[in-house]
Scaffold this active site. Structure first.
Site, PDB file in Angstrom:
ATOM      1  N   GLU A   1       9.837  15.948  15.731  1.00 21.25           N
ATOM      2  CA  GLU A   1       9.998  15.959  14.061  1.00 21.25           C
ATOM      3  C   GLU A   1       9.176  16.817  13.590  1.00 21.25           C
ATOM      4  O   GLU A   1       7.840  16.817  13.666  1.00 21.25           O
ATOM      5  CB  GLU A   1       9.810  14.258  13.536  1.00 21.25           C
ATOM      6  CG  GLU A   1      10.180  14.233  12.217  1.00 21.25           C
ATOM      7  CD  GLU A   1       9.923  12.787  11.509  1.00 21.25           C
ATOM      8  OE1 GLU A   1       8.773  12.347  11.954  1.00 21.25           O
ATOM      9  OE2 GLU A   1      10.913  12.335  11.028  1.00 21.25           O
TER      10      GLU A   1
ATOM     11  N   GLY B   1       7.125   4.907   7.864  1.00 20.67           N
ATOM     12  CA  GLY B   1       6.404   5.941   8.094  1.00 20.67           C
ATOM     13  C   GLY B   1       6.484   6.769   9.605  1.00 20.67           C
ATOM     14  O   GLY B   1       7.666   6.656  10.062  1.00 20.67           O
ATOM     15  N   SER B   2       5.601   7.249  10.024  1.00 18.95           N
ATOM     16  CA  SER B   2       5.717   7.941  11.247  1.00 18.95           C
ATOM     17  C   SER B   2       5.681   7.178  12.621  1.00 18.95           C
ATOM     18  O   SER B   2       4.905   6.014  12.601  1.00 18.95           O
ATOM     19  CB  SER B   2       4.365   9.030  11.376  1.00 18.95           C
ATOM     20  OG  SER B   2       3.146   8.182  11.599  1.00 18.95           O
ATOM     21  N   THR B   3       6.266   7.588  13.594  1.00 18.39           N
ATOM     22  CA  THR B   3       6.404   6.932  14.711  1.00 18.39           C
ATOM     23  C   THR B   3       5.152   6.521  15.464  1.00 18.39           C
ATOM     24  O   THR B   3       4.713   5.402  15.816  1.00 18.39           O
ATOM     25  CB  THR B   3       7.279   7.358  15.947  1.00 18.39           C
ATOM     26  OG1 THR B   3       8.679   7.488  15.152  1.00 18.39           O
ATOM     27  CG2 THR B   3       7.332   6.578  17.089  1.00 18.39           C
TER      28      THR B   3
ATOM     29  N   CYS C   1      13.516  11.157   6.210  1.00 17.77           N
ATOM     30  CA  CYS C   1      13.632  10.699   7.543  1.00 17.77           C
ATOM     31  C   CYS C   1      14.913  10.993   8.133  1.00 17.77           C
ATOM     32  O   CYS C   1      15.427  11.260   9.394  1.00 17.77           O
ATOM     33  CB  CYS C   1      13.126   9.388   7.777  1.00 17.77           C
ATOM     34  SG  CYS C   1      14.118   8.347   6.691  1.00 17.77           S
TER      35      CYS C   1
ATOM     36  N   GLU D   1      10.366   1.318  10.180  1.00 16.63           N
ATOM     37  CA  GLU D   1      11.143   2.384   9.932  1.00 16.63           C
ATOM     38  C   GLU D   1      10.747   3.691   9.973  1.00 16.63           C
ATOM     39  O   GLU D   1       9.825   4.056   9.337  1.00 16.63           O
ATOM     40  CB  GLU D   1      11.882   2.442   8.434  1.00 16.63           C
ATOM     41  CG  GLU D   1      12.697   1.169   8.292  1.00 16.63           C
ATOM     42  CD  GLU D   1      13.212   0.781   6.882  1.00 16.63           C
ATOM     43  OE1 GLU D   1      13.182   1.914   6.016  1.00 16.63           O
ATOM     44  OE2 GLU D   1      13.780  -0.172   6.645  1.00 16.63           O
TER      45      GLU D   1
ATOM     46  N   LYS E   1       0.947  -1.361  -0.010  1.00 16.28           N
ATOM     47  CA  LYS E   1      -0.012  -0.144  -0.012  1.00 16.28           C
ATOM     48  C   LYS E   1       1.080   1.204  -0.107  1.00 16.28           C
ATOM     49  O   LYS E   1       1.641   1.644   1.021  1.00 16.28           O
ATOM     50  CB  LYS E   1      -0.866   0.094   1.247  1.00 16.28           C
ATOM     51  CG  LYS E   1      -2.189   0.972   0.984  1.00 16.28           C
ATOM     52  CD  LYS E   1      -2.478   1.460   2.240  1.00 16.28           C
ATOM     53  CE  LYS E   1      -1.841   2.829   2.926  1.00 16.28           C
ATOM     54  NZ  LYS E   1      -1.677   3.937   2.158  1.00 16.28           N
TER      55      LYS E   1
HETATM   56  P1  NAD Z   1       2.483   7.925   7.842  1.00 17.35           P
HETATM   57  O1  NAD Z   1       2.644   7.363   9.095  1.00 17.35           O
HETATM   58  O2  NAD Z   1       1.194   8.928   7.914  1.00 17.35           O
HETATM   59  O3  NAD Z   1       2.039   7.071   6.702  1.00 17.35           O
HETATM   60  C1  NAD Z   1       2.852   6.165   6.263  1.00 17.35           C
HETATM   61  C2  NAD Z   1       2.020   5.042   5.563  1.00 17.35           C
HETATM   62  O4  NAD Z   1       1.026   4.497   6.579  1.00 17.35           O
HETATM   63  C3  NAD Z   1       1.077   5.650   4.530  1.00 17.35           C
HETATM   64  O5  NAD Z   1       0.764   4.853   3.354  1.00 17.35           O
HETATM   65  C4  NAD Z   1      -0.353   5.591   5.212  1.00 17.35           C
HETATM   66  O6  NAD Z   1      -1.265   5.652   4.172  1.00 17.35           O
HETATM   67  C5  NAD Z   1      -0.447   4.356   6.045  1.00 17.35           C
HETATM   68  N1  NAD Z   1      -1.136   4.395   7.208  1.00 17.35           N
HETATM   69  C6  NAD Z   1      -1.556   5.475   7.985  1.00 17.35           C
HETATM   70  N2  NAD Z   1      -2.406   5.120   9.022  1.00 17.35           N
HETATM   71  C7  NAD Z   1      -2.444   3.710   8.891  1.00 17.35           C
HETATM   72  C8  NAD Z   1      -3.053   2.566   9.757  1.00 17.35           C
HETATM   73  N3  NAD Z   1      -3.788   2.837  10.751  1.00 17.35           N
HETATM   74  N4  NAD Z   1      -2.803   1.304   9.375  1.00 17.35           N
HETATM   75  C9  NAD Z   1      -1.913   0.967   8.298  1.00 17.35           C
HETATM   76  N5  NAD Z   1      -1.240   1.754   7.407  1.00 17.35           N
HETATM   77  C10 NAD Z   1      -1.421   3.295   7.605  1.00 17.35           C
HETATM   78  O7  NAD Z   1       3.857   8.537   7.523  1.00 17.35           O
HETATM   79  P2  NAD Z   1       3.969   9.701   6.439  1.00 17.35           P
HETATM   80  O8  NAD Z   1       3.374  11.107   6.717  1.00 17.35           O
HETATM   81  O9  NAD Z   1       3.301   9.050   5.086  1.00 17.35           O
HETATM   82  O10 NAD Z   1       5.510   9.896   6.263  1.00 17.35           O
HETATM   83  C11 NAD Z   1       6.341  10.522   7.154  1.00 17.35           C
HETATM   84  C12 NAD Z   1       6.782  10.024   8.071  1.00 17.35           C
HETATM   85  O11 NAD Z   1       7.666   8.473   7.650  1.00 17.35           O
HETATM   86  C13 NAD Z   1       7.849  10.748   8.984  1.00 17.35           C
HETATM   87  O12 NAD Z   1       7.800  10.660  10.202  1.00 17.35           O
HETATM   88  C14 NAD Z   1       9.197  10.189   8.342  1.00 17.35           C
HETATM   89  O13 NAD Z   1      10.264  10.198   9.373  1.00 17.35           O
HETATM   90  C15 NAD Z   1       8.820   8.623   8.413  1.00 17.35           C
HETATM   91  N6  NAD Z   1       9.957   7.974   7.592  1.00 17.35           N
HETATM   92  C16 NAD Z   1      10.897   7.126   8.072  1.00 17.35           C
HETATM   93  C17 NAD Z   1      11.736   6.533   7.182  1.00 17.35           C
HETATM   94  C18 NAD Z   1      12.612   5.625   7.556  1.00 17.35           C
HETATM   95  O14 NAD Z   1      13.273   4.862   7.065  1.00 17.35           O
HETATM   96  N7  NAD Z   1      12.915   5.622   8.851  1.00 17.35           N
HETATM   97  C19 NAD Z   1      11.713   6.718   5.716  1.00 17.35           C
HETATM   98  C20 NAD Z   1      10.769   7.698   5.274  1.00 17.35           C
HETATM   99  C21 NAD Z   1       9.928   8.363   5.981  1.00 17.35           C
END
Ligand code: NAD
Length: 476
Positions: A380, A222-224, A278, A244, A169
């Protein structure tokens, strides 16, 4: 262009769609499928049907398909780069030279890795014990918007190479490159159901994927906050997961660093992709004795960044990804000012003339004078905002660098080799760069400690993550 699902070898519609906005203009650039649990179920069933055939193919044969996909993306690089720029607001030069080439490399690297993948054997006086590393079945990959194709393929490629079938996804905010990837898989003749892409919102399309008993493992970037939810959902059914997550990374400039190089690197680390990586060095720690000289260079180089239409090749700073994210980052700037921060440059929304007049642009911003424990220095921001923090000793630099709940990456800038290695050992960080930033060898483990993540994906470890270890003991 609309972004559709790719299920069982075909692009398919979902029952509902939502608008996809172009961040540089604020206007719709197409629609994205808003999938639900039914679409996810269909995708998982297709992946389950494909698993027996795909998992039994020789690794070299799986690699051949993956290389074919890579060559198609390479041939269509311009189309992918343009789609990504329209989707995300990032400069097209970044898409052309970094994001899309890295996505291609992910497929090529793991096509090779599949043929080199080994496992252990332990012999003793009475038995021979060997480990089989077998694919798991259907795995789920969930990725964010900041490096859309690069991070999506960073998960998909090792999962496929290890013999799994995948339901992925992508982020609903940047769906276009995943849509194009579906077309590339169809053209490469990838057997139907091996890779399925389900577009849509996190709670509506992502959550059913995470909760589904047929999905053996979740790889999430994604986000923490969302990562913690996913870890809980996986724990409830004891599914493996790798996370991650976010970062608040320190870039440490020691007094013996080459200040010209250090300031150039700091600008790149802080503002690449508008600070939406990130790994960005969003806290710049600088030795008190070189603070004035370094800051002067840093401010001048930040002001020189070319901000504008992301589709222009000369643009170095594009738009933030969405209105919601723009509002968040502007809120963080207001907070920094209310906490007593001194804006050295930037500090607000940027207005671009012409086509991009309504785009989501923020000036690259440097802020000084904030205590390490302010919210600005702890949370962040994920935008073009970096703070400066002075230090006097190595111990103080390490303490400042380690003073957040995150532990993703850190950079150490010094000419002193011994100091560099000692500091690297003491940083609470999954990745440490010495005199560089964001340099990656795909064979090394990648990921964060503390609240920046769980699990290390990279090289052999990534392949291992996507397998189940089975021990076989033979009596001698
Ligand atoms: P996000 O957590 O909002 O979303 C990430 C993904 O998760 C999206 O595809 C979203 O649709 C999905 N998602 C959201 N809620 C969900 C749920 N309840 N169940 C399943 N999937 C769900 O993050 P974002 O805003 O897309 O990205 C930014 C964040 O990602 C920042 O915190 C950044 O630091 C982090 N990030 C980390 C790395 C790493 O390698 N550590 C790399 C890139 C981005």
């Amino acid at each position: 262009m609309d972004a559709l699902n790719f299920i069982d070898g075909h692009h398919v519609h979902a029952r509902e769609f939502v608008d996809n906005l172009e961040p540089a203009t604020g206007r719709p650039c197409g629609k994205v499928a808003s999938s639900d649990a039914t679409d996810v179920e269909t995708a998982i069933e297709a992946a389950q049907r494909a698993f027996p055939l795909w998992s039994r193919l020789p690794a070299s044969e799986r690699g051949r398909y993956m290389r074919s996909i890579a060559r198609i993306v390479e041939r269509d690089l311009e189309k992918f780069a343009r789609a990504e720029t329209v989707d995300s607001g990032k400069p097209i030069t970044t898409s052309r030279t970094l994001d899309i080439p890295r996505a291609i490399k992910n497929f090529d690297f793991f096509a090779d890795a599949a043929t080199q993948f080994g496992s252990e054997s332990h012999a003793n006086e009475s038995s021979l014990n060997y480990t089989l590393r077998q694919p798991l079945g259907v795995v789920g990959c969930i990725s964010p918007w900041n490096l859309p194709l690069y991070l999506l393929t960073w998960k998909i490629a090792p999962a496929l190479a290890a013999g799994n079938t995948v339901v992925a996804k992508p982020s609903e905010v940047t769906p276009l490159t995943a849509h194009l990837l579906g077309a590339a898989c169809a053209e490469a003749g990838l057997p139907h159901g091996v890779l399925n892409l389900v577009q849509g919102l996190g709670p509506r399309a992502g959550a059913p994927l995470v909760q589904h008993p047929g999905v053996k493992e979740i790889s999430f970037t994604g986000s923490t906050r969302v990562g913690q939810e996913i870890a809980l959902a996986c724990a409830r059914r004891l599914a493996k997961c790798s996370l991650e997550l976010g970062g608040k990374n320190a870039l440490i400039v020691f007094e013996d660093a080459d200040l010209d190089e250090a300031s150039t690197l700091a600008v790149r680390a802080a503002f690449s992709n508008q600070g939406q990586i990130c790994l960005c060095g969003s806290r710049i720690l600088v030795h008190e004795s070189v603070r004035a000289q370094f800051t002067e260079q840093l401010v001048a180089k930040t002001r020189a960044l070319v901000q504008g239409d992301p589709l222009e090749p000369a643009t170095e700073q594009g738009a933030l990804v969405s209105q919601a994210h723009l509002d968040k980052v502007l809120g963080c700037l207001a907070l920094a000012k209310s906490e007593g921060g001194r804006v050295l440059t930037g500090g607000g929304r940027a207005r671009i003339e012409g086509r991009c007049a309504e785009g989501f642009f923020v000036q690259p911003t440097l802020i000084d004078g904030l205590h390490a424990h302010t919210r600005t220095n702890q949370e962040e921001i994920f935008g073009p905002v970096a703070t400066l923090l002075p230090f006097k000793t190595d111990a103080e630099a390490i303490e400042l660098a380690n003073s957040t709940r995150y532990g993703l990456a850190a950079s150490v800038l010094t000419r002193d080799l011994k100091r560099a290695h000692l500091v690297a050992q003491r940083l609470e960080s999954g990745i440490v760069w010495i005199n560089c930033w964001m340099v990656r060898d795909l064979r090394t483990p990648f990921g964060g400690v503390k609240e920046s993540g769980l699990g290390r994906e990279g090289g052999n470890e990534a392949m291992r993550f996507f397998t189940e270890a089975k021990n076989v003991t033979v009596a001698l």
